[in-house]
Design a protein around this motif. Structure first.
Motif, mmCIF file in Angstrom:
data_model
loop_
_atom_site.group_PDB
_atom_site.id
_atom_site.type_symbol
_atom_site.label_atom_id
_atom_site.label_comp_id
_atom_site.label_asym_id
_atom_site.label_seq_id
_atom_site.Cartn_x
_atom_site.Cartn_y
_atom_site.Cartn_z
ATOM 1 N N PHE A 72 0.837 -1.200 0.000
ATOM 2 C CA PHE A 72 0.000 0.000 0.000
ATOM 3 C C PHE A 72 0.876 1.256 0.000
ATOM 4 N N ILE A 76 1.607 4.187 -3.033
ATOM 5 C CA ILE A 76 1.439 5.631 -2.789
ATOM 6 C C ILE A 76 2.745 6.356 -3.082
ATOM 7 N N SER A 80 2.483 8.740 -6.416
ATOM 8 C CA SER A 80 2.236 10.131 -6.031
ATOM 9 C C SER A 80 3.222 11.075 -6.709
ATOM 10 N N LEU A 90 -2.892 8.590 -9.693
ATOM 11 C CA LEU A 90 -3.344 8.316 -8.339
ATOM 12 C C LEU A 90 -3.923 9.620 -7.790
ATOM 13 N N TYR A 93 -6.072 8.432 -1.388
ATOM 14 C CA TYR A 93 -6.098 7.172 -0.658
ATOM 15 C C TYR A 93 -6.961 7.313 0.580
ATOM 16 N N CYS A 94 -7.273 6.170 1.163
ATOM 17 C CA CYS A 94 -7.944 6.096 2.460
ATOM 18 C C CYS A 94 -7.167 5.099 3.293
ATOM 19 N N ASP A 95 -6.796 5.499 4.496
ATOM 20 C CA ASP A 95 -6.079 4.608 5.403
ATOM 21 C C ASP A 95 -6.753 4.679 6.763
ATOM 22 N N LYS A 100 -7.644 -0.061 3.651
ATOM 23 C CA LYS A 100 -6.587 0.575 2.863
ATOM 24 C C LYS A 100 -7.120 0.622 1.437
ATOM 25 N N LEU A 102 -6.813 2.707 -2.412
ATOM 26 C CA LEU A 102 -6.154 3.636 -3.322
ATOM 27 C C LEU A 102 -7.194 4.137 -4.311
ATOM 28 N N TYR A 104 -7.800 5.995 -7.894
ATOM 29 C CA TYR A 104 -7.198 6.320 -9.182
ATOM 30 C C TYR A 104 -8.225 6.927 -10.120
#
Length: 168
Positions: A72, A76, A80, A90, A93-95, A100, A102, A104
């Protein structure tokens, strides 16, 4: 991991899990557009600072896919920094443990592999797709273009994504 991700917040949007659940209709199977080694990929519409409302692809890390935090973070870190007309962008994201995800840009025509045996693509379009893929790979592999040479190692038609104009 939060400290690591903080340095990307100026380049990438941090999506909340609730926002992603909303735009994917709680990861509805009707929004599913693919599945790979990372997990399932869903589509949904998001707001982009530069482009307004756009279709996005949400790559959700699966708990049984064998990949995790390291992959992950690597994705990123790599995507990025690289912007090229022949590479999918990209967006963010969400973490949010354990999630997790990504985010796009969405490739409207999906992957090249599903179109190769179809008469949909002309030979001219096929050549243009080949040239576009070569330009994208050249950008990644040439350290003069990117700050660091990236070796893709998984070049195949299912990893070549096509936009609404049949460009990769």
């Amino acid at each position: 991991m939060e400290a690591f991700l903080e340095k990307f917040q100026h380049d990438l949007k941090v999506f909340s899990f609730e926002e992603i659940k909303s735009v994917t209709d709680d990861f509805n199977k009707n929004k599913l557009i693919g599945e790979g080694g990372f997990g399932k990929v869903y589509r949904g519409v998001v707001n982009s600072d530069s482009k307004g409302r756009i279709m996005a692809a949400f790559k959700r890390l699966g708990s049984n896919c064998g990949q995790g935090n390291l992959e992950f973070l690597k994705e990123i870190l790599m995507f990025s920094h690289y912007r090229h007309e022949n590479l999918i962008t990209l967006l963010g994201y969400c973490d949010k443990n354990p999630e997790k995800i990504l985010v796009y840009e969405h490739a409207a025509h999906g992957s090249l592999d599903v179109h190769l045996s179809s008469s949909t693509l002309t030979w001219t379009q096929r050549l243009e797709i080949c040239l576009g893929a070569a330009k994208g790979l050249c950008y990644l592999h040439d350290p003069k273009e990117t700050h660091q040479r990236i070796i893709h190692r998984d070049i195949k038609s299912s990893n070549i994504l096509l936009d609404e104009n049949w460009n990769c």
